[in-house]
Design a protein around this motif. Structure first.
Motif, PDB file in Angstrom:
ATOM      1  N   ASP A 196       0.875  -1.242  -0.052  1.00  0.00           N
ATOM      2  CA  ASP A 196       0.013  -0.026  -0.012  1.00  0.00           C
ATOM      3  C   ASP A 196       0.768   1.270   0.036  1.00  0.00           C
ATOM      4  N   ARG A 197       2.181   1.127   0.143  1.00  0.00           N
ATOM      5  CA  ARG A 197       3.151   2.236   0.012  1.00  0.00           C
ATOM      6  C   ARG A 197       4.060   2.227  -0.949  1.00  0.00           C
ATOM      7  N   THR A 198       4.452   3.356  -1.470  1.00  0.00           N
ATOM      8  CA  THR A 198       5.562   3.456  -2.493  1.00  0.00           C
ATOM      9  C   THR A 198       6.902   3.480  -1.684  1.00  0.00           C
ATOM     10  N   ALA A 199       8.245   3.509  -2.588  1.00  0.00           N
ATOM     11  CA  ALA A 199       9.393   3.448  -1.869  1.00  0.00           C
ATOM     12  C   ALA A 199       9.499   4.560  -1.085  1.00  0.00           C
ATOM     13  N   ASP A 200       8.950   5.694  -1.529  1.00  0.00           N
ATOM     14  CA  ASP A 200       9.129   7.003  -0.788  1.00  0.00           C
ATOM     15  C   ASP A 200       7.981   7.189   0.244  1.00  0.00           C
ATOM     16  N   PHE A 201       7.186   6.233   0.813  1.00  0.00           N
ATOM     17  CA  PHE A 201       6.307   6.355   1.727  1.00  0.00           C
ATOM     18  C   PHE A 201       5.096   7.114   1.598  1.00  0.00           C
ATOM     19  N   ARG A 202       4.686   7.211   0.183  1.00  0.00           N
ATOM     20  CA  ARG A 202       3.529   7.842  -0.311  1.00  0.00           C
ATOM     21  C   ARG A 202       2.585   6.552  -0.317  1.00  0.00           C
ATOM     22  N   LYS A 203       1.247   6.979  -0.118  1.00  0.00           N
ATOM     23  CA  LYS A 203       0.310   5.722  -0.270  1.00  0.00           C
ATOM     24  C   LYS A 203       0.072   5.384  -1.757  1.00  0.00           C
ATOM     25  N   THR A 204      -0.346   4.135  -2.029  1.00  0.00           N
ATOM     26  CA  THR A 204      -0.831   3.968  -3.439  1.00  0.00           C
ATOM     27  C   THR A 204      -2.174   4.407  -3.689  1.00  0.00           C
ATOM     28  N   ARG A 205      -2.989   4.240  -2.382  1.00  0.00           N
ATOM     29  CA  ARG A 205      -4.390   4.925  -2.583  1.00  0.00           C
ATOM     30  C   ARG A 205      -4.160   6.425  -1.897  1.00  0.00           C
ATOM     31  N   ASN A 206      -4.440   7.205  -2.781  1.00  0.00           N
ATOM     32  CA  ASN A 206      -4.090   8.513  -2.421  1.00  0.00           C
ATOM     33  C   ASN A 206      -5.088   9.688  -3.099  1.00  0.00           C
ATOM     34  N   LYS A 207      -4.899  10.828  -3.026  1.00  0.00           N
ATOM     35  CA  LYS A 207      -5.917  11.898  -3.698  1.00  0.00           C
ATOM     36  C   LYS A 207      -6.079  11.886  -5.202  1.00  0.00           C
ATOM     37  N   THR A 208      -4.952  11.545  -5.726  1.00  0.00           N
ATOM     38  CA  THR A 208      -5.141  11.463  -7.186  1.00  0.00           C
ATOM     39  C   THR A 208      -5.877  10.351  -7.716  1.00  0.00           C
ATOM     40  N   ASN A 209      -6.244   9.211  -6.883  1.00  0.00           N
ATOM     41  CA  ASN A 209      -7.003   8.246  -7.430  1.00  0.00           C
ATOM     42  C   ASN A 209      -8.131   8.069  -6.395  1.00  0.00           C
ATOM     43  N   ASN A 210      -8.586   9.332  -5.961  1.00  0.00           N
ATOM     44  CA  ASN A 210      -9.749   9.561  -4.779  1.00  0.00           C
ATOM     45  C   ASN A 210      -9.545   8.282  -4.034  1.00  0.00           C
ATOM     46  N   TRP A 211      -8.364   7.912  -3.316  1.00  0.00           N
ATOM     47  CA  TRP A 211      -8.303   6.968  -2.500  1.00  0.00           C
ATOM     48  C   TRP A 211      -8.705   5.472  -2.757  1.00  0.00           C
ATOM     49  N   MET A 212      -9.046   5.383  -4.239  1.00  0.00           N
ATOM     50  CA  MET A 212      -9.495   4.158  -4.607  1.00  0.00           C
ATOM     51  C   MET A 212     -10.799   3.904  -4.047  1.00  0.00           C
ATOM     52  N   ILE A 213     -11.703   4.893  -3.752  1.00  0.00           N
ATOM     53  CA  ILE A 213     -12.973   4.450  -3.194  1.00  0.00           C
ATOM     54  C   ILE A 213     -13.967   3.847  -3.770  1.00  0.00           C
ATOM     55  N   ASP A 214     -14.329   2.538  -3.230  1.00  0.00           N
ATOM     56  CA  ASP A 214     -15.246   1.531  -4.034  1.00  0.00           C
ATOM     57  C   ASP A 214     -16.528   1.715  -3.559  1.00  0.00           C
ATOM     58  N   ARG A 215     -17.611   2.397  -4.502  1.00  0.00           N
ATOM     59  CA  ARG A 215     -18.856   2.905  -4.137  1.00  0.00           C
ATOM     60  C   ARG A 215     -19.673   1.516  -3.805  1.00  0.00           C
ATOM     61  N   LYS A 216     -19.452   0.550  -4.496  1.00  0.00           N
ATOM     62  CA  LYS A 216     -20.164  -0.641  -4.091  1.00  0.00           C
ATOM     63  C   LYS A 216     -19.906  -1.121  -2.383  1.00  0.00           C
ATOM     64  N   ALA A 217     -18.485  -1.038  -2.197  1.00  0.00           N
ATOM     65  CA  ALA A 217     -18.144  -1.701  -0.926  1.00  0.00           C
ATOM     66  C   ALA A 217     -18.687  -0.350  -0.069  1.00  0.00           C
ATOM     67  N   GLN A 218     -18.993   0.794  -0.371  1.00  0.00           N
ATOM     68  CA  GLN A 218     -19.421   1.745   0.527  1.00  0.00           C
ATOM     69  C   GLN A 218     -20.735   1.686   0.966  1.00  0.00           C
ATOM     70  N   LYS A 219     -21.679   0.515   0.243  1.00  0.00           N
ATOM     71  CA  LYS A 219     -23.015   0.114   0.463  1.00  0.00           C
ATOM     72  C   LYS A 219     -23.127  -0.951   1.175  1.00  0.00           C
ATOM     73  N   THR A 220     -22.016  -1.793   1.145  1.00  0.00           N
ATOM     74  CA  THR A 220     -22.037  -3.270   1.703  1.00  0.00           C
ATOM     75  C   THR A 220     -21.034  -3.311   2.594  1.00  0.00           C
ATOM     76  N   LEU A 221     -19.893  -3.002   2.547  1.00  0.00           N
ATOM     77  CA  LEU A 221     -18.827  -3.488   3.457  1.00  0.00           C
ATOM     78  C   LEU A 221     -18.544  -2.302   4.581  1.00  0.00           C
ATOM     79  N   GLY A 222     -18.340  -1.287   4.289  1.00  0.00           N
ATOM     80  CA  GLY A 222     -17.817  -0.210   5.229  1.00  0.00           C
ATOM     81  C   GLY A 222     -18.312   1.054   4.805  1.00  0.00           C
ATOM     82  N   TYR A 223     -18.420   1.949   5.831  1.00  0.00           N
ATOM     83  CA  TYR A 223     -19.155   3.133   5.669  1.00  0.00           C
ATOM     84  C   TYR A 223     -18.438   4.106   4.747  1.00  0.00           C
ATOM     85  N   SER A 224     -17.163   3.941   4.498  1.00  0.00           N
ATOM     86  CA  SER A 224     -16.367   5.106   3.678  1.00  0.00           C
ATOM     87  C   SER A 224     -16.397   4.424   2.260  1.00  0.00           C
TER      88      SER A 224
END
Ligand code: FES
Ligand SMILES: [Fe+2]
Length: 431
Positions: A311-339
């Motif tokens: 989940d992290r790049t070599a310079d400690f950035r996140k792979t889920r980050n603001k350039t990809n909307n933290w990879m929000i999964d709208r289906k999971a948001q309905k079924t698995l977790g609030y966010s």
């Protein structure tokens, strides 16, 4: 809310700013020790309080933390050769030791004394608890070593990672102070016991009373927070955590993520300002008992954070980050977790980064549930306002050395401050 001026005052930490001066009165994590694993290993870039630096471990094992840019014509010393007691710029070979002294200027005539006049800005460092710490303040105010309990336990009893967060440090810190958000942002929508990284079900004592009372006490190191959940005849479940100035949080973890497991574990975070719009978050757990931090606890920590190596790049950035909307999964948001976002800590980062690089607190509408946030801001603002008058900020001495974050079930109606005092202040005083 804060006024625009207060918001500016409390968030800006660059050289010459009041909050920057406050920060410069503490030891601050600059890197993980593991980033500089051996003498003469490659240097690493460190950004701290708006300054570009490089850290290196010289031939004798000493740590240097110096201005990133060569004094000759400003090439980056990140590209440098770490060899024979110093870091050598690869542009024209000028070489520096860990104190920033120039040792060699090979392009100058042999009789030149130019090198004696050259000095790179260098900061004091120490290595403790798996971290390289930096002190960037006035020498006569150098604080005692950062002997938090997590820095003093054996390496086997501690686990730590770091992650780059793309927003102002205070947004991150305020996420930790605000304990109310967990039952929304981090909520699991399924009772499926196979663990989903989309949320955590509140279970155990925390689930049994969702309306705890919250208490805040100002201390000489920062603030102490406690949530008290009445459990009927069984007693009160009390959870204590600490804010240690200027950006540390210590959180009770004895009861486990949701269970009622007794274990000698404390967790915490540090939000170290890189510049006004970025911070480096160090997340850790440690065991204060006999048991070392084992694979199960580490796994829970990584799972919870959503920041395993993948989940992290070599310079400690996140792979889920603001350039990809933290990879929000709208289906999971309905079924698995609030966010709909994977990883508890990634959920925190997503929310904090979503506010923009520096949130405009003059547009907020705070409620009764924001008492802890208000107290924290007040303490930080007070430190920023009084540093210019020569005041020493809270916690810049050894006041926090014996702190521990504790959670426990006490007899109903017990005076938790009295009952828990010997445990909250129960860490050994390491000499
Ligand atoms: S720029 Fe570093 S030696 Fe010339
Ligand atoms: Fe959170």
């Amino acid at each position: 809310m804060l006024t625009t001026e207060e918001n500016e005052l409390v968030t800006r930490t660059g050289p010459g700013t009041p909050m920057g001066e406050v920060m410069r009165r503490y030891w601050m994590p600059a890197a993980l020790s593991s980033e500089l694993p051996e003498p003469d290993c490659p240097p690493v870039r460190v950004k701290l309080l708006g300054e570009n630096l490089v850290a290196f471990r010289d031939t004798s094992g000493k740590i240097g933390l110096v201005n990133e840019f060569c004094a000759h014509r400003r090439a980056s010393l990140f590209l440098g050769r770490n060899e024979e007691g110093g870091l050598r710029c690869v542009y024209h070979g000028w070489k520096y030791d860990v104190r920033g002294n120039c040792l060699d200027t090979p392009t100058e005539p042999a009789e030149s004394s130019l090198k004696d006049k050259i000095h790179l800005k260098a900061y004091l460092t120490l290595e403790m608890g798996g971290l390289i710490w930096a002190y960037m303040g006035p020498q006569e105010k150098t604080p005692p070593a950062p002997k938090f309990e997590f820095t003093q336990v054996a390496e086997s009893h501690r686990y730590m990672t770091k992650t780059w967060e793309e927003c102002n440090w205070l947004q991150g810190l305020e996420g930790a102070i605000d304990s109310q958000h967990a039952s929304f942002l981090h909520r699991a929508l399924t009772s499926d016991k196979t663990r989903s990284r989309f949320g955590q079900s509140a279970s155990g004592y925390r689930a049994r009373s969702l309306t705890p009372s919250h208490e805040v006490e100002a201390t000489n190191y920062g603030l102490l927070f406690a949530s008290v959940r009445p459990l009927g005849e069984e007693g009160d479940y009390v959870r204590v955590y600490h804010f240690v100035m200027p950006f540390y949080s210590l959180r009770a973890a004895q009861m486990g993520i949701g269970g009622e497991v007794k274990r000698p574990l404390v967790a915490g975070h540090m939000w170290v300002p890189m510049d006004n719009e970025n911070c480096m978050v160090y997340d850790w757990i440690y065991s204060f008992g006999e048991t070392p931090v084992d694979a199960k606890w580490r796994d829970e920590f990584e799972w919870g954070s959503g920041r395993g190596p993948e989940d992290r790049t070599a310079d400690f950035r996140k792979t889920r980050n603001k350039t990809n909307n933290w990879m929000i999964d709208r289906k999971a948001q309905k079924t698995l977790g609030y966010s709909g976002i994977e990883g508890i800590n990634t959920q925190d980062h997503a929310i904090q980064e979503s506010m923009g690089p520096i949130v405009d607190r003059s547009h907020e509408h705070l409620g009764a549930s924001d008492k802890a946030i208000i107290a924290t801001r007040r303490m930080l603002l007070e430190a920023a306002r009084s540093i210019g008058q020569g005041a020493d900020p809270p916690g810049s001495g050894p006041e926090y050395y014996n702190l521990r974050a504790i959670d426990k079930v006490l007899p109903a109606g017990a005076h938790w401050q009295q009952e828990l005092e010997s445990e909250i202040y129960g860490a050994p005083k390491y000499a």
